[in-house]
Design a protein around this motif. Structure first.
Motif, mmCIF file in Angstrom:
data_model
loop_
_atom_site.group_PDB
_atom_site.id
_atom_site.type_symbol
_atom_site.label_atom_id
_atom_site.label_comp_id
_atom_site.label_asym_id
_atom_site.label_seq_id
_atom_site.Cartn_x
_atom_site.Cartn_y
_atom_site.Cartn_z
ATOM 1 N N GLU A 147 7.021 -12.252 24.335
ATOM 2 C CA GLU A 147 5.677 -12.694 24.688
ATOM 3 C C GLU A 147 5.474 -14.187 24.534
ATOM 4 O O GLU A 147 4.547 -14.752 25.130
ATOM 5 N N ASP A 148 6.313 -14.871 23.757
ATOM 6 C CA ASP A 148 6.130 -16.316 23.596
ATOM 7 C C ASP A 148 6.730 -17.117 24.744
ATOM 8 O O ASP A 148 6.634 -18.346 24.772
ATOM 9 N N VAL A 149 7.328 -16.450 25.709
ATOM 10 C CA VAL A 149 7.944 -17.119 26.852
ATOM 11 C C VAL A 149 6.944 -17.202 28.004
ATOM 12 O O VAL A 149 6.257 -16.225 28.316
ATOM 13 N N LEU A 150 6.872 -18.369 28.640
ATOM 14 C CA LEU A 150 6.082 -18.509 29.865
ATOM 15 C C LEU A 150 6.962 -18.112 31.046
ATOM 16 O O LEU A 150 7.965 -18.771 31.329
ATOM 17 N N PRO A 151 6.593 -17.046 31.783
ATOM 18 C CA PRO A 151 7.452 -16.592 32.885
ATOM 19 C C PRO A 151 7.091 -17.265 34.209
ATOM 20 O O PRO A 151 6.055 -16.980 34.808
ATOM 21 N N LEU A 152 7.957 -18.147 34.668
ATOM 22 C CA LEU A 152 7.779 -18.788 35.975
ATOM 23 C C LEU A 152 9.038 -18.579 36.806
ATOM 24 O O LEU A 152 9.587 -19.518 37.370
ATOM 25 N N TRP A 153 9.471 -17.344 36.866
ATOM 26 C CA TRP A 153 10.747 -17.074 37.530
ATOM 27 C C TRP A 153 10.578 -16.140 38.727
ATOM 28 O O TRP A 153 10.469 -16.612 39.841
ATOM 29 N N VAL A 154 10.563 -14.825 38.493
ATOM 30 C CA VAL A 154 10.589 -13.874 39.606
ATOM 31 C C VAL A 154 9.368 -14.059 40.510
ATOM 32 O O VAL A 154 8.313 -14.523 40.078
ATOM 33 N N ALA A 155 9.525 -13.669 41.784
ATOM 34 C CA ALA A 155 8.488 -13.924 42.793
ATOM 35 C C ALA A 155 7.350 -12.913 42.707
ATOM 36 O O ALA A 155 7.159 -12.074 43.592
#
Length: 399
Positions: free
Chosen positions: A36-44
């Protein structure tokens, strides 16, 4: 057609509606693949609510228990009307369309129509990684024709690939990504006309993945491959999936040019069985009634594209970023930072930002990452802040 900015369309910017607390309650892969501490800016996937017309259509269907098998040609009719309005193209005639479960499944099935086992399929790396995986899985051979240094199709390189692909006498195909993922390049009418001429000269059949077609942010606009001179022998895959964030509601359409209608007619009827009835309803509603929402999204993405360029220029000038005119994806060249072939691993470990590694995109992917721009300004700003802090904390250079 000129799009309507979100300030005057009556729609709020969809990218600024949902907060992180709400988004983290989602159970899709974007929000469950990392801690949860990760900002996800990957998959479309986009950080947006459903467009109102889509939500109302799905709610009505669920209230009715309308969850059976699909029927009718409403999806194809909606695509035809959308194409006529947005791209001034009357090409996707209903009788030259076929329902497929999703775009990549459609790519596989259309390639089966125009190639055989072991035949070559030309692609333009760096390109969407499933292009490699699906082509190899169906026992076809990948032939690379890398993009030029400017991120555009290099016609000399493409011609050489076509020549090599046809050298063994097999049936060659070209899997075109338009607009291009990951670079965001929007191919021009001149480029696509030149592609069609080369394909005709070397007997190569063109299959165009046009899933990002509605997501063109600027420039001359999207040009359907089947609309250019010589494009009539091509096949296209289209969907509302990316533009309205409907990946979990499976539905897409294969579209044949006039000279490829006979090929598409050979597609087995059961291929269409994998499309979801609810998906078809949602995609149809998006194309028919979701254009104001789409215009608001496009304006928001355009703002984010400029924001990212400004943030990188100020805080991480060593990262090279050429904003694309299409998609919501940013292709970042991180090689000057000295982070090795896989900067995504560095930014995840040291910055808690999830980006796509450039390596699976093939030639030209080493030292690069793909960043998903379909997030709020706050999230993008925080992501660049974290990336900057990670570079500075580890003593990496800032060229």
């Amino acid at each position: 057609m000129t799009r309507i900015p979100h300030e005057t369309s009556g729609e709020p910017n969809p990218l600024e509606v949902l907060g992180l607390e709400t988004l983290r309650r989602r159970t899709s892969i974007k929000w469950r693949a990392q801690p949860e501490d990760v900002l996800p800016l990957w998959v479309a996937e986009m950080d947006v609510p459903l467009a109102g017309p889509v939500l109302r259509t799905l709610t009505r269907a669920l209230e009715l228990g309308d969850t059976g098998y699909p029927a009718g040609t409403g999806y194809a009719e909606a695509l035809a009307a959308f194409a006529a309005e947005r791209w001034a193209w009357d090409g996707p005639a209903v009788e030259r369309t076929a329902l497929v479960p999703d775009v990549m499944r459609g790519v596989v099935e259309t390639l089966r129509l125009v190639t055989g086992h072991g035949d070559p399929v030309v692609v333009n790396p760096p390109v969407y990684p499933p292009f490699f995986d699906f082509v190899r899985h169906m026992d076809r051979r990948v032939v690379g024709a890398p993009l030029g240094a400017d991120g555009r199709i290099d016609l000399d390189v493409l011609e050489d690939a076509f020549r090599r692909a046809g050298a063994d006498g097999g049936r060659a195909a070209y899997l075109l990504c338009s607009p291009h993922n990951p670079t965001g390049t929007v191919h021009t009418a001149e480029e696509l006309t030149a592609v069609a001429a080369l394909a005709e000269r070397y007997g190569v059949r063109v299959v165009a993945d046009e899933i990002h077609a509605p997501l063109v942010l600027g420039g001359p606009g999207f040009v359907p491959y089947l609309s250019v001179p010589g494009g009539g022998r091509g096949l296209s895959l289209m969907s509302a999936s990316k533009a309205w964030n409907l990946a979990g509601l499976k539905a897409a359409l294969a579209v044949a040019g006039p000279e490829a209608a006979g090929d598409l007619a050979r597609m087995p009827e059961e291929v269409g069985h994998g499309a979801s009835h609810l998906g078809i309803l949602a995609h149809t509603a998006a194309l028919r009634d979701g254009t104001a929402w789409l215009d608001a999204l496009l304006a928001g993405l355009d703002d984010n594209r400029r924001l990212l360029a400004e943030l990188l220029a100020e805080h991480l000038p060593a990262i090279r970023y050429r904003p694309g005119e299409g998609t919501y994806l940013a292709w970042l060249d991180c090689r000057a930072l000295g982070l090795g072939d896989d900067p995504a691993e560095f930014f995840l470990r040291h910055g808690r930002v999830a980006l796509n590694s450039g390596l699976p995109f093939g030639t030209g992917g080493a030292g690069r990452v793909r960043l998903n721009l379909a997030a709020s300004r706050e999230v993008i700003t925080e992501a660049v802040r974290r990336m900057t802090a990670a570079v500075e904390a580890t003593g990496r250079g800032r060229a």
